[in-house]
Motif scaffolding. Structure first.
Motif, PDB file in Angstrom:
ATOM      1  N   ILE A  62       0.621  -1.196   0.055  1.00  0.00           N
ATOM      2  CA  ILE A  62      -0.122   0.055   0.034  1.00  0.00           C
ATOM      3  C   ILE A  62       0.992   1.183  -0.021  1.00  0.00           C
ATOM      4  CG2 ILE A  62      -0.038   0.354   2.602  1.00  0.00           C
ATOM      5  CD1 ILE A  62      -2.973   1.096   1.961  1.00  0.00           C
TER       6      ILE A  62
ATOM      7  N   PRO B  84      -7.189  -0.110  -2.307  1.00  0.00           N
ATOM      8  CA  PRO B  84      -6.458  -1.028  -3.085  1.00  0.00           C
ATOM      9  C   PRO B  84      -7.388  -2.205  -3.476  1.00  0.00           C
ATOM     10  CG  PRO B  84      -5.172  -0.091  -1.608  1.00  0.00           C
ATOM     11  CD  PRO B  84      -6.506   0.193  -1.261  1.00  0.00           C
TER      12      PRO B  84
ATOM     13  N   ALA C  91      -2.665   5.361   2.033  1.00  0.00           N
ATOM     14  CA  ALA C  91      -3.096   5.119   3.644  1.00  0.00           C
ATOM     15  C   ALA C  91      -3.609   6.556   4.306  1.00  0.00           C
ATOM     16  CB  ALA C  91      -2.139   4.374   4.139  1.00  0.00           C
TER      17      ALA C  91
ATOM     18  N   PHE D 117      -8.444  -5.061  -0.453  1.00  0.00           N
ATOM     19  CA  PHE D 117      -8.259  -4.412   0.874  1.00  0.00           C
ATOM     20  C   PHE D 117      -9.397  -5.058   1.618  1.00  0.00           C
ATOM     21  CE2 PHE D 117      -8.498  -1.175   4.073  1.00  0.00           C
ATOM     22  CZ  PHE D 117      -7.317  -0.774   4.110  1.00  0.00           C
TER      23      PHE D 117
END
Length: 331
Positions: A210, A240, A215, A243
């Motif tokens: 990530i 993403p 994030a 996830f």
């Protein structure tokens, strides 16, 4: 109101001093060579703090067993406690006694709490009693305390005058040392951000590959684990691919990384105690229970007894073996 309170992350200091003074050692009369740099480093640090911060009260915060973290993730910090540096913590009883010798210095400890939990408790409980509270630690979780008020600071290095170099919210948002690592993530969203990227030092996996920028956007946009789960399931393109399968790990990471409130610790039944050089011997002998992983702290029954050699020994009545043969020297 008191002037200043310094809360020291003991494990970080010991680990750091082991490496900074790794060439120092002593040779015993029988030829045994023992590393001593961590002992020297801790003593020198405390002497310096007492000299350069003469109005400060100092609390040396020790790690107990990570009960909360390991109950959520049994592999939490499973990568710790190995290698040569781990032997430095065999001297924890000696280090605690050394720290307690200094004026205005006390020891904070609970055998079911980590040092960051102890520090969070102390900072919240005493915030209204001190003009300034300084947390001496490099633990990224400690940065969360900056959101608690403008009288709480983080420090992990010293100014040229020998005093602690203070980090406040302004520094966190502007200093490249922090902006490069946390991208200026809003401080209240920081534990969510860290839960997504993970922390290899604590053996907490992040979401694979990530991007930190993504994030940060997710953490600041949603602000809670539940909101992130809802947004992910609703198909927000910010998330993403895959996830949703990480949500359980995210929740666990967040609960471990989020600093507890005083209420959280009270509900767990775990509140740290303070010990000083004027405290009773039995209380101070509790330091010798450090990192006993094989016995649940909830089930441990501790007694102290005087041995023939004049030492006080710590014994766990759930296991008749001596737990720490080199405990605290009486008197």
């Amino acid at each position: 109101m008191k002037k200043e309170l310094i809360l020291i992350d003991a494990s970080w200091v010991i680990h750091r001093m082991w490496h900074v003074h790794q060439d120092l050692q002593v040779t015993l009369h029988n030829g045994t060579v023992l590393k001593s740099g961590h002992l020297y480093g801790v003593a020198r640090l405390l002497k310096s703090l007492n000299t350069k911060h003469p109005e400060a009260d100092i609390v040396f915060c020790l790690d107990g067993v990570a009960v909360h973290g390991t109950s959520l993730n049994p592999e939490y910090k499973a990568n710790r406690g190995h290698g040569t540096v781990a032997t430095a913590f065999d001297d924890l009883g000696v280090i605690a006694e050394c720290a307690a010798v200094f004026d205005r210095t006390q020891i904070a400890f609970h055998r079911a709490l980590e040092a960051d939990e102890v520090i969070a408790y102390m900072a919240q409980m005493w915030q209204s009693e001190y003009e300034r509270i300084i947390v001496y630690s490099a633990d990224g979780d400690m940065l969360q305390l900056l959101a608690a008020g403008d009288n709480i600071f983080i420090a992990k290095e010293f100014d040229t005058d020998g005093r602690l170099k203070l980090v406040d919210l302004k520094t966190y948002y502007e200093d490249p040392k922090y902006t490069d690592k946390f991208l200026g993530c809003r401080i209240d969203a920081l534990p969510l951000y860290r839960a997504m990227v993970g922390d290899s030092s604590d053996n907490l996996p992040g979401f694979p590959r990530i991007r930190k920028k993504v994030a940060k956007e997710i953490a600041e946009k949603y602000n809670t684990v539940d909101a992130i789960a809802a947004g992910c399931k609703d198909g927000d393109p910010l998330f993403p691919k895959g996830f949703e399968g990480f949500l359980s790990t995210l929740c666990t990471n967040y609960e471990i990384m989020k600093l507890p409130t005083v209420t959280d610790l009270a509900l767990r039944g775990h509140l740290p105690n303070l010990y000083s050089k004027d405290g009773d011997e039995e209380a101070r002998c509790l330091f010798s229970l450090y990192r006993i992983r094989s016995v649940s702290p909830v089930e441990t029954h501790v007694v102290t007894e005087e041995a023939e050699d004049g030492y006080l020994r710590v014994r766990d009545t759930t296991n008749e073996n001596w737990r720490h043969p080199n405990s605290v020297l009486k008197g």
